[in-house]
Design a protein around this motif. Structure first.
Motif, PDB file in Angstrom:
ATOM      1  N   PHE A  53       0.821  -1.204   0.000  1.00 20.89           N
ATOM      2  CA  PHE A  53       0.000   0.000   0.000  1.00 20.89           C
ATOM      3  C   PHE A  53       0.858   1.259   0.000  1.00 20.89           C
ATOM      4  N   PHE A  54       1.836   1.317   0.889  1.00 23.97           N
ATOM      5  CA  PHE A  54       2.654   2.518   0.956  1.00 23.97           C
ATOM      6  C   PHE A  54       3.610   2.616  -0.232  1.00 23.97           C
ATOM      7  N   GLY A  55       3.982   1.470  -0.797  1.00 21.86           N
ATOM      8  CA  GLY A  55       4.717   1.509  -2.058  1.00 21.86           C
ATOM      9  C   GLY A  55       3.851   2.070  -3.173  1.00 21.86           C
ATOM     10  N   GLY A  56       2.560   1.689  -3.164  1.00 24.26           N
ATOM     11  CA  GLY A  56       1.630   2.226  -4.144  1.00 24.26           C
ATOM     12  C   GLY A  56       1.408   3.719  -3.963  1.00 24.26           C
ATOM     13  N   VAL A  57       1.348   4.176  -2.718  1.00 22.49           N
ATOM     14  CA  VAL A  57       1.192   5.610  -2.451  1.00 22.49           C
ATOM     15  C   VAL A  57       2.383   6.385  -3.004  1.00 22.49           C
ATOM     16  N   VAL A  58       3.586   5.861  -2.782  1.00 18.36           N
ATOM     17  CA  VAL A  58       4.786   6.509  -3.298  1.00 18.36           C
ATOM     18  C   VAL A  58       4.756   6.563  -4.822  1.00 18.36           C
ATOM     19  N   ALA A  59       4.256   5.482  -5.443  1.00 17.31           N
ATOM     20  CA  ALA A  59       4.226   5.430  -6.902  1.00 17.31           C
ATOM     21  C   ALA A  59       3.131   6.297  -7.502  1.00 17.31           C
TER      22      ALA A  59
ATOM     23  N   GLN B 139       5.112   1.399 -12.050  1.00 19.95           N
ATOM     24  CA  GLN B 139       3.939   0.590 -12.355  1.00 19.95           C
ATOM     25  C   GLN B 139       4.318  -0.870 -12.563  1.00 19.95           C
ATOM     26  N   TYR B 140       5.427  -1.113 -13.201  1.00 24.08           N
ATOM     27  CA  TYR B 140       5.877  -2.494 -13.417  1.00 24.08           C
ATOM     28  C   TYR B 140       6.075  -3.205 -12.077  1.00 24.08           C
ATOM     29  N   TRP B 141       6.830  -2.597 -11.163  1.00 20.76           N
ATOM     30  CA  TRP B 141       7.123  -3.241  -9.890  1.00 20.76           C
ATOM     31  C   TRP B 141       5.869  -3.381  -9.026  1.00 20.76           C
ATOM     32  N   TYR B 142       5.018  -2.388  -9.074  1.00 20.91           N
ATOM     33  CA  TYR B 142       3.780  -2.444  -8.300  1.00 20.91           C
ATOM     34  C   TYR B 142       2.890  -3.575  -8.807  1.00 20.91           C
ATOM     35  N   TYR B 143       2.724  -3.672 -10.109  1.00 24.49           N
ATOM     36  CA  TYR B 143       1.882  -4.708 -10.702  1.00 24.49           C
ATOM     37  C   TYR B 143       2.409  -6.105 -10.394  1.00 24.49           C
TER      38      TYR B 143
ATOM     39  N   ILE C  19      -3.498   0.017 -17.119  1.00 25.60           N
ATOM     40  CA  ILE C  19      -2.603  -0.033 -15.964  1.00 25.60           C
ATOM     41  C   ILE C  19      -2.894   1.081 -14.968  1.00 25.60           C
ATOM     42  N   ARG C  20      -3.260   2.249 -15.454  1.00 25.62           N
ATOM     43  CA  ARG C  20      -3.528   3.346 -14.528  1.00 25.62           C
ATOM     44  C   ARG C  20      -4.688   3.028 -13.596  1.00 25.62           C
ATOM     45  N   ILE C  21      -5.792   2.552 -14.139  1.00 26.72           N
ATOM     46  CA  ILE C  21      -6.929   2.198 -13.293  1.00 26.72           C
ATOM     47  C   ILE C  21      -6.594   0.972 -12.445  1.00 26.72           C
ATOM     48  N   GLY C  22      -5.749   0.090 -12.970  1.00 23.76           N
ATOM     49  CA  GLY C  22      -5.352  -1.091 -12.207  1.00 23.76           C
ATOM     50  C   GLY C  22      -4.603  -0.732 -10.942  1.00 23.76           C
TER      51      GLY C  22
END
Length: 355
Positions: free
Chosen positions: A145-151, A177-181, A227-230
């Motif tokens: 989650f916090f990685g996603g917030v940073v991204a 986006q690659y690492w988050y996905y 990917i953006r909505i994902g």
């Protein structure tokens, strides 16, 4: 050829007037590719290894420090006939089956029922195992989650959902986006691979459906460049899951008041993210805004149907969570009323103690 030719028809995956050649890498743009989905497997295996190390060297010592212990259980007496029946037929025999086993084993009905009860208890996962599993999930959701917030925090589509579709599908893939996905897809695949070893919960079937739907949704959105909505969908889901797994960890440690408080906060956040933000913001974003740019196609319908499947699971879990919260609050009120009555009447019936 390992797949039928129609599988990659452009009309299935892409809007009109867009072809796969339009999504080829250039000097300024890099696009997600279906061939990259094989990366999920090393991510999943890596997360399984990381989970093993985490549970052994972090969660287990934490369980010791917080006094999380497995309850002592009386083992079932060795009996080949009953053991074979238990493993091959049923773990919970009916009255007729018990009477049949009485004849085969020369045991009384009560003794056979006691044996099956103790044998079932042997197979139930211990408290430490549940603690370690919940600790791992809580740690992953926290980091994700916090990685996603940073991204995402500096991305315009977080604050204006119409920006999700700006230039779609010709949107360059970002490293974040690659690492988050792939962290998320690897995690859900690792959960599927470990289902036979993990604690089997009451909503086991729903969990399987959820993991498969999530992987299907993320894979499709990767190929079609949704990917953006994902990334927004993943962040919304992870936010509440942190508190759910955290409440479990605290509850296993017998910090009941703290666990109840966290569970109440989780319930509020779950209802907000899964029953309000997800359907009325994100699903609305995928149903309405794309039609302003291009006519609907198969991928449009498929993606939204998968989101609706997830929303159905959200509603199912919301009902379960509401029941759990009601029972928790009702139990708290009942215990409080009982304690007050004990103060007023005393432990002995008919007596009155001083306050």
């Amino acid at each position: 050829m390992l797949y039928p030719p129609w599988l990659w028809w452009e009309r299935l995956w892409l809007p009109v007037n867009v072809s796969w050649s339009d999504l080829e890498d250039t000097e300024n743009r890099v696009y997600a590719k279906a061939s990259q989905l094989y990366h999920i497997f090393p991510f999943a295996l890596g997360l399984l290894l990381l989970r093993y190390l985490f549970e052994r060297f972090v969660a287990a010592p934490l369980a010791d420090a917080w006094g999380v212990r497995d309850k002592a259980r009386v083992p079932a007496e060795p009996h080949p006939v009953l053991e074979e029946y238990y493993c091959t037929r049923t773990r919970l025999p009916s009255q007729t089956e018990v009477l049949s086993l009485c004849k085969k084993s020369s045991w009384s009905e009560r003794k056979i029922q006691l044996w099956f009860r103790r044998r079932r208890n042997q197979d139930r996962p211990g408290l430490r195992k549940r603690f370690c599993e919940a600790s791992w999930r809580c740690a992953f959701y926290f980091c994700a989650f916090f990685g996603g917030v940073v991204a995402l925090y500096d991305k315009p589509w977080v604050y204006d959902l119409r920006e999700v579709w700006a230039g779609f599908p010709k949107q360059s893939l970002l490293p974040s986006q690659y690492w988050y996905y792939y962290s998320e897809m690897g995690f859900y695949l690792s959960l599927l691979l470990s289902l036979t070893f993990d604690v089997k919960r009451k909503d086991f079937n729903e969990q399987v459906i959820h993991h498969i739907a999530t992987l299907t949704l993320l894979s499709f959105s990767w190929i079609s460049n949704y990917i953006r909505i994902g990334t927004l969908v993943m962040a919304v889901h992870d936010s509440a899951d942190i508190l759910l797994e955290g409440a479990k960890v605290i509850n296993y440690a017998k910090w009941n008041k703290a666990a109840n408080i966290i569970f109440v906060v989780f319930t509020a956040l779950f209802m907000l993210t899964r029953l309000v933000i997800f359907p009325f913001w994100l699903i609305h974003c995928t149903w309405v805004y794309p039609l302003e740019l291009y006519p609907p196609f198969f991928g449009y319908y498929f993606f939204n149907i998968m989101l609706v499947v997830l929303q159905g699971l959200h509603i199912y879990w919301a009902v379960l969570i509401s029941r759990m919260l009601f029972k928790s609050l009702f139990s708290t009120v009942r215990n409080y009323t009982y304690c007050m009555s004990m103060k007023l009447t005393g432990p002995a019936k008919g007596t009155t103690s001083s306050l």
